[in-house]
Design a protein around this motif. Structure first.
Motif, PDB file in Angstrom:
ATOM      1  N   UNK A 155       0.875  -1.165   0.000  1.00 27.51           N
ATOM      2  CA  UNK A 155       0.000   0.000   0.000  1.00 27.51           C
ATOM      3  C   UNK A 155       0.916   1.219   0.000  1.00 27.51           C
ATOM      4  N   UNK A 156       0.869   2.034  -1.042  1.00 29.31           N
ATOM      5  CA  UNK A 156       1.794   3.156  -1.167  1.00 29.31           C
ATOM      6  C   UNK A 156       1.159   4.320  -1.905  1.00 29.31           C
ATOM      7  N   UNK A 157       1.693   5.520  -1.670  1.00 34.32           N
ATOM      8  CA  UNK A 157       1.253   6.682  -2.425  1.00 34.32           C
ATOM      9  C   UNK A 157       2.175   6.971  -3.609  1.00 34.32           C
ATOM     10  N   UNK A 158       3.136   6.096  -3.866  1.00 36.71           N
ATOM     11  CA  UNK A 158       3.996   6.223  -5.047  1.00 36.71           C
ATOM     12  C   UNK A 158       3.273   5.616  -6.249  1.00 36.71           C
ATOM     13  N   UNK A 159       3.320   6.301  -7.396  1.00 39.04           N
ATOM     14  CA  UNK A 159       2.758   5.680  -8.583  1.00 39.04           C
ATOM     15  C   UNK A 159       3.816   4.789  -9.227  1.00 39.04           C
ATOM     16  N   UNK A 160       3.408   4.016 -10.221  1.00 40.48           N
ATOM     17  CA  UNK A 160       4.315   3.048 -10.836  1.00 40.48           C
ATOM     18  C   UNK A 160       5.526   3.726 -11.456  1.00 40.48           C
ATOM     19  N   UNK A 161       5.323   4.905 -12.054  1.00 38.22           N
ATOM     20  CA  UNK A 161       6.435   5.636 -12.661  1.00 38.22           C
ATOM     21  C   UNK A 161       7.476   6.034 -11.631  1.00 38.22           C
ATOM     22  N   UNK A 162       7.007   6.506 -10.447  1.00 39.09           N
ATOM     23  CA  UNK A 162       7.924   6.866  -9.357  1.00 39.09           C
ATOM     24  C   UNK A 162       8.738   5.645  -8.923  1.00 39.09           C
ATOM     25  N   UNK A 163       8.052   4.525  -8.758  1.00 35.95           N
ATOM     26  CA  UNK A 163       8.725   3.306  -8.299  1.00 35.95           C
ATOM     27  C   UNK A 163       9.771   2.848  -9.310  1.00 35.95           C
ATOM     28  N   UNK A 164       9.425   2.890 -10.596  1.00 33.52           N
ATOM     29  CA  UNK A 164      10.378   2.479 -11.630  1.00 33.52           C
ATOM     30  C   UNK A 164      11.593   3.394 -11.657  1.00 33.52           C
ATOM     31  N   UNK A 165      11.357   4.692 -11.505  1.00 37.45           N
ATOM     32  CA  UNK A 165      12.449   5.662 -11.545  1.00 37.45           C
ATOM     33  C   UNK A 165      13.436   5.431 -10.403  1.00 37.45           C
ATOM     34  N   UNK A 166      12.904   5.304  -9.175  1.00 33.99           N
ATOM     35  CA  UNK A 166      13.776   5.099  -8.023  1.00 33.99           C
ATOM     36  C   UNK A 166      14.455   3.735  -8.100  1.00 33.99           C
ATOM     37  N   UNK A 167      13.681   2.693  -8.470  1.00 31.73           N
ATOM     38  CA  UNK A 167      14.251   1.346  -8.543  1.00 31.73           C
ATOM     39  C   UNK A 167      15.343   1.261  -9.600  1.00 31.73           C
ATOM     40  N   UNK A 168      15.131   1.917 -10.745  1.00 35.04           N
ATOM     41  CA  UNK A 168      16.138   1.879 -11.817  1.00 35.04           C
ATOM     42  C   UNK A 168      17.460   2.462 -11.322  1.00 35.04           C
ATOM     43  N   UNK A 169      17.389   3.559 -10.594  1.00 38.15           N
ATOM     44  CA  UNK A 169      18.614   4.174 -10.073  1.00 38.15           C
ATOM     45  C   UNK A 169      19.222   3.354  -8.940  1.00 38.15           C
ATOM     46  N   UNK A 170      18.363   2.740  -8.127  1.00 39.64           N
ATOM     47  CA  UNK A 170      18.880   1.930  -7.020  1.00 39.64           C
ATOM     48  C   UNK A 170      19.639   0.713  -7.536  1.00 39.64           C
ATOM     49  N   UNK A 171      19.130   0.098  -8.587  1.00 36.56           N
ATOM     50  CA  UNK A 171      19.759  -1.118  -9.098  1.00 36.56           C
ATOM     51  C   UNK A 171      20.809  -0.833 -10.169  1.00 36.56           C
ATOM     52  N   UNK A 172      21.102   0.437 -10.409  1.00 39.61           N
ATOM     53  CA  UNK A 172      22.151   0.792 -11.359  1.00 39.61           C
ATOM     54  C   UNK A 172      23.510   0.315 -10.854  1.00 39.61           C
ATOM     55  N   UNK A 173      24.368  -0.100 -11.764  1.00 40.70           N
ATOM     56  CA  UNK A 173      25.711  -0.565 -11.388  1.00 40.70           C
ATOM     57  C   UNK A 173      26.559   0.577 -10.838  1.00 40.70           C
ATOM     58  N   UNK A 174      26.155   1.814 -11.064  1.00 40.24           N
ATOM     59  CA  UNK A 174      26.913   2.971 -10.587  1.00 40.24           C
ATOM     60  C   UNK A 174      26.404   3.504  -9.257  1.00 40.24           C
ATOM     61  N   UNK A 175      25.509   2.757  -8.605  1.00 41.73           N
ATOM     62  CA  UNK A 175      24.853   3.257  -7.409  1.00 41.73           C
ATOM     63  C   UNK A 175      25.814   3.492  -6.243  1.00 41.73           C
ATOM     64  N   UNK A 176      26.796   2.648  -6.066  1.00 45.72           N
ATOM     65  CA  UNK A 176      27.669   2.747  -4.893  1.00 45.72           C
ATOM     66  C   UNK A 176      27.051   2.027  -3.706  1.00 45.72           C
ATOM     67  N   UNK A 177      27.727   2.075  -2.572  1.00 47.37           N
ATOM     68  CA  UNK A 177      27.259   1.384  -1.379  1.00 47.37           C
ATOM     69  C   UNK A 177      26.056   2.086  -0.758  1.00 47.37           C
ATOM     70  N   UNK A 178      25.185   1.291  -0.148  1.00 44.51           N
ATOM     71  CA  UNK A 178      24.055   1.835   0.594  1.00 44.51           C
ATOM     72  C   UNK A 178      24.480   1.959   2.053  1.00 44.51           C
ATOM     73  N   UNK A 179      24.547   3.193   2.543  1.00 50.81           N
ATOM     74  CA  UNK A 179      24.927   3.405   3.938  1.00 50.81           C
ATOM     75  C   UNK A 179      23.715   3.186   4.841  1.00 50.81           C
ATOM     76  N   UNK A 180      23.959   2.654   6.036  1.00 53.55           N
ATOM     77  CA  UNK A 180      22.869   2.361   6.968  1.00 53.55           C
ATOM     78  C   UNK A 180      23.075   3.072   8.300  1.00 53.55           C
ATOM     79  N   UNK A 181      21.953   3.287   8.989  1.00 51.43           N
ATOM     80  CA  UNK A 181      21.957   3.998  10.266  1.00 51.43           C
ATOM     81  C   UNK A 181      20.846   3.420  11.131  1.00 51.43           C
ATOM     82  N   UNK A 182      21.019   3.537  12.450  1.00 49.41           N
ATOM     83  CA  UNK A 182      20.000   3.029  13.361  1.00 49.41           C
ATOM     84  C   UNK A 182      19.691   4.064  14.435  1.00 49.41           C
ATOM     85  N   UNK A 183      18.399   4.243  14.691  1.00 52.00           N
ATOM     86  CA  UNK A 183      17.938   5.062  15.811  1.00 52.00           C
ATOM     87  C   UNK A 183      17.262   4.123  16.811  1.00 52.00           C
ATOM     88  N   UNK A 184      17.755   4.044  18.073  1.00 51.71           N
ATOM     89  CA  UNK A 184      18.756   4.920  18.678  1.00 51.71           C
ATOM     90  C   UNK A 184      20.181   4.475  18.359  1.00 51.71           C
TER      91      UNK A 184
END
Length: 315
Positions: free
Chosen positions: A252-281
């Motif tokens: 259940x999301x307020x993102x449309x399919x175009x938004x999801x494809x755009x973000x996913x395409x960039x996320x899965x790009x070979x040029x993306x680099x590492x995904x940094x992570x953080x935790x609260x607290x």
């Protein structure tokens, strides 16, 4: 005269090239839509025995980009099998995407943080979803951590299972650090191995050991990084429409399919680099407490956590 003929020949050649390109674009769009619908139908067969309707509550969400120009997506994990119409969020994450920098970051918020919920007083943060849906969770995060969220996505855990199985027919390679068996559907043995969707769900949900929910959050981040790394590359892009289709009935999301494809395409790009992570607290940014009516909670140092959180977002 010769000049006019050459000009006409060149014009016809240009028109032919443009026509071929147009046909390619149309064919690609048609194929992508076909794959997307195939993915949706595949999941609907599993959910409703072929029904084309999915019951989905419509939420108000007044989100926007944050003060750093980034897009933040509130990720909430829920378990439809729990049978609760209004349940607490089992998983709370924020996916950060900065288009200008081309960076992706992931923040996990521990569900037992004891915090002020607008209009509700102080409670565990995961109860904000039960009390007012993703919008109240957005307001809670904004009020306490001073960050705006543009989108939300409530993901049924079964959708996670189907996505893993579709994307990784041979499983996701990951290191299971210990034997895991308590209160999960599929027990896991230790060691580097390939896990299917049900096994991956056990991996990210297990928390019945000495470090409890802290270990679970760490494994959730580990799992998402492994999925992203093993899916990244140019060969993944053609798979995206079907993968999004497979998971759509479970989200259940307020993102449309175009938004999801755009973000996913960039996320899965070979040029993306590492995904940094953080935790609260953060480490040493909380103390354990026991609150009447809430049970065991994490009483956090809000100023210390906020400072570290915004440093993470801007570094």
């Amino acid at each position: 005269m010769r000049y006019e003929k050459q000009k006409e020949k060149k014009r016809r050649k240009t028109k032919s090239i443009l026509l071929v390109l147009l046909l390619l674009v149309c064919a690609t769009a048609g194929y992508s839509y076909y794959q997307y619908k195939q993915g949706i139908n595949q999941s609907l067969e599993k959910i409703n025995n072929g029904s084309t309707e999915v019951n989905e509550e419509v939420y108000t969400f007044e989100g926007k980009k944050d003060q750093y120009g980034a897009t933040n997506i509130l990720l909430l994990g829920s378990d439809a099998r729990a049978g609760e119409e209004k349940s607490r969020a089992d998983t709370i994450m924020i996916a950060h995407y900065n288009e200008d920098k081309g960076t992706f970051k992931l923040t996990s918020i521990m569900r037992d943080i004891y915090i002020s919920i607008p209009g509700e007083g102080k409670h565990k943060i995961n109860s904000a979803f039960m009390r007012g849906g993703p919008e109240l969770m957005r307001k809670t995060i904004k009020e306490n951590f001073d960050i705006d969220l543009q989108y939300y996505a409530i993901v049924d855990f079964e959708g996670f299972v189907q996505l893993v199985d579709e994307a990784f027919p041979k499983g996701v390679e990951i290191n299971v650090e210990k034997r895991m068996e308590e209160f999960i559907d599929v027990p896991l043995n230790p060691g580097l191995q390939r896990l299917n969707g049900e096994q991956m769900l056990s991996f990210v949900r297990f928390r019945h050991d000495a470090i409890g929910d802290f270990g679970r959050v760490k494994r959730q981040q580990q799992a998402l990084q492994a999925i992203g790394d093993q899916l990244s590359g140019i060969q993944t892009i053609p798979k995206l429409p079907k993968l999004i289709g497979v998971v759509t009935p479970y989200v259940n999301t307020n993102m449309d399919t175009g938004d999801m494809l755009f973000v996913a395409k960039n996320f899965f790009s070979k040029d993306r680099g590492n995904v940094e992570t953080f935790r609260i607290p953060i480490e040493n940014g909380y103390k354990d407490a026991n609150i009447k009516g809430e049970g065991a909670v994490l009483d956090i140092d809000l100023e210390m956590n906020n400072k570290a959180f915004h440093q993470f977002l801007t570094q």
